[in-house]
Motif scaffolding. Structure first.
Motif, short mmCIF file in Angstrom:
data_model
loop_
_atom_site.label_atom_id
_atom_site.label_comp_id
_atom_site.label_asym_id
_atom_site.label_seq_id
_atom_site.Cartn_x
_atom_site.Cartn_y
_atom_site.Cartn_z
N LEU A 158 -96.65 -5.66 63.01
CA LEU A 158 -95.44 -6.15 63.63
C LEU A 158 -94.41 -5.04 63.57
O LEU A 158 -94.31 -4.32 62.57
N TYR A 159 -93.65 -4.89 64.64
CA TYR A 159 -92.60 -3.87 64.70
C TYR A 159 -91.32 -4.55 65.16
O TYR A 159 -91.31 -5.28 66.15
N LEU A 160 -90.24 -4.31 64.42
CA LEU A 160 -88.95 -4.90 64.76
C LEU A 160 -87.87 -3.83 64.63
O LEU A 160 -87.77 -3.15 63.61
N ALA A 161 -87.07 -3.67 65.67
CA ALA A 161 -85.90 -2.79 65.64
C ALA A 161 -84.66 -3.68 65.56
O ALA A 161 -84.52 -4.62 66.35
N LEU A 162 -83.81 -3.38 64.60
CA LEU A 162 -82.59 -4.16 64.37
C LEU A 162 -81.36 -3.27 64.49
O LEU A 162 -81.37 -2.13 64.02
N ASP A 163 -80.30 -3.81 65.07
CA ASP A 163 -79.00 -3.16 65.05
C ASP A 163 -78.50 -3.22 63.61
O ASP A 163 -78.46 -4.29 62.99
N ARG A 164 -78.12 -2.09 63.08
CA ARG A 164 -77.76 -2.00 61.67
C ARG A 164 -76.46 -2.75 61.36
O ARG A 164 -76.29 -3.27 60.25
N GLN A 165 -75.55 -2.83 62.30
CA GLN A 165 -74.28 -3.52 62.07
C GLN A 165 -74.43 -5.04 62.11
O GLN A 165 -73.74 -5.75 61.38
N ARG A 166 -75.31 -5.53 62.96
CA ARG A 166 -75.44 -6.98 63.14
C ARG A 166 -76.61 -7.59 62.39
O ARG A 166 -76.63 -8.79 62.14
N GLY A 167 -77.60 -6.79 62.06
CA GLY A 167 -78.80 -7.32 61.43
C GLY A 167 -78.66 -7.47 59.92
O GLY A 167 -77.84 -6.81 59.28
N ASN A 168 -79.45 -8.35 59.38
CA ASN A 168 -79.52 -8.57 57.93
C ASN A 168 -80.92 -8.11 57.50
O ASN A 168 -81.91 -8.79 57.77
N LEU A 169 -80.98 -6.97 56.83
CA LEU A 169 -82.27 -6.37 56.48
C LEU A 169 -83.10 -7.27 55.58
O LEU A 169 -84.29 -7.46 55.81
N ALA A 170 -82.49 -7.85 54.57
CA ALA A 170 -83.24 -8.72 53.64
C ALA A 170 -83.81 -9.93 54.37
O ALA A 170 -84.97 -10.29 54.17
N LEU A 171 -83.00 -10.55 55.21
CA LEU A 171 -83.47 -11.70 55.97
C LEU A 171 -84.58 -11.30 56.94
O LEU A 171 -85.58 -12.02 57.08
N ALA A 172 -84.43 -10.15 57.58
CA ALA A 172 -85.46 -9.70 58.53
C ALA A 172 -86.78 -9.46 57.82
O ALA A 172 -87.84 -9.86 58.33
N ARG A 173 -86.75 -8.83 56.65
CA ARG A 173 -88.00 -8.61 55.90
C ARG A 173 -88.63 -9.94 55.51
O ARG A 173 -89.85 -10.12 55.62
N HIS A 174 -87.82 -10.88 55.08
CA HIS A 174 -88.32 -12.20 54.70
C HIS A 174 -88.94 -12.92 55.90
O HIS A 174 -90.04 -13.47 55.80
N ARG A 175 -88.26 -12.89 57.04
CA ARG A 175 -88.78 -13.56 58.25
C ARG A 175 -90.05 -12.89 58.76
O ARG A 175 -90.97 -13.57 59.21
N LEU A 176 -90.12 -11.55 58.71
CA LEU A 176 -91.35 -10.88 59.14
C LEU A 176 -92.52 -11.29 58.26
O LEU A 176 -93.64 -11.45 58.75
N ASN A 177 -92.28 -11.46 56.98
CA ASN A 177 -93.32 -11.95 56.07
C ASN A 177 -93.81 -13.31 56.54
O ASN A 177 -95.03 -13.56 56.63
N ASP A 178 -92.88 -14.21 56.83
CA ASP A 178 -93.25 -15.55 57.30
C ASP A 178 -93.98 -15.50 58.64
O ASP A 178 -94.98 -16.19 58.84
N ILE A 179 -93.47 -14.71 59.56
CA ILE A 179 -94.07 -14.61 60.89
C ILE A 179 -95.49 -14.06 60.80
O ILE A 179 -96.42 -14.57 61.42
N GLU A 180 -95.66 -13.04 59.97
CA GLU A 180 -96.99 -12.45 59.78
C GLU A 180 -97.96 -13.48 59.21
O GLU A 180 -99.11 -13.57 59.63
N ALA A 181 -97.50 -14.28 58.27
CA ALA A 181 -98.36 -15.29 57.63
C ALA A 181 -98.75 -16.39 58.63
O ALA A 181 -99.87 -16.94 58.54
N GLU A 182 -97.89 -16.69 59.58
CA GLU A 182 -98.15 -17.77 60.55
C GLU A 182 -98.88 -17.31 61.80
O GLU A 182 -99.39 -18.13 62.55
N LEU A 183 -98.92 -15.99 62.01
CA LEU A 183 -99.48 -15.46 63.27
C LEU A 183 -100.97 -15.66 63.37
O LEU A 183 -101.72 -15.36 62.44
N GLU A 184 -101.39 -16.16 64.49
CA GLU A 184 -102.81 -16.35 64.80
C GLU A 184 -103.13 -15.53 66.03
O GLU A 184 -102.69 -15.84 67.13
#
Length: 124
Positions: free
Chosen positions: A97-123
């Motif tokens: 999975l690859y995600l580009a985030l705007d540094r001013q608007r994005g929340n890095l910790a939340l993005a890492r957590h959500r990518l973990n969840d998305i990866e676990a759910e991906l089929e």
């Protein structure tokens, strides 16, 4: 379980998301992309980040580590680029999975957590 389109949409729902992709690092080709812009060509990003993943996997192997990559972070002046290899399942081998985030608007910790969840759910 979520399919690839749902996973891409979920990544793009994150605050500050600029672009998302599911990439085959065996070939360097994206299987799916969403977002991007004139300044963020996801095809180019997929190919370039494939080289980053391959280099790190070679290094882990050369060091004899019995470890896998959980995620990788590339920090630019105005962006975060997150790479998360997809673990498990024969069909998902060599994908990340690859995600580009705007540094001013994005929340890095939340993005890492959500990518973990998305990866676990991906089929794939």
């Amino acid at each position: 379980m979520a399919d690839m389109d749902v996973a891409l949409k979920e990544m793009m729902l994150l605050d500050g998301a600029l672009g998302a992709a599911v990439v085959d690092y065996g070939s360097g080709m994206p299987l799916g992309v969403m977002g991007g812009s004139r300044d963020l060509d996801l095809e180019v990003a997929a190919a370039g980040n494939t080289e980053v993943v391959r280099a790190k996997l070679r290094t882990i192997e050369q060091l004899g580590l019995d470890e896998g990559i959980e995620d990788m972070l590339i920090t630019l002046g105005g962006q975060y680029h997150l790479i998360r290899p997809i673990r498990g399942g024969r069909r998902a081998k060599h994908l990340f999975l690859y995600l580009a985030l705007d540094r001013q608007r994005g929340n890095l910790a939340l993005a890492r957590h959500r990518l973990n969840d998305i990866e676990a759910e991906l089929e794939i």
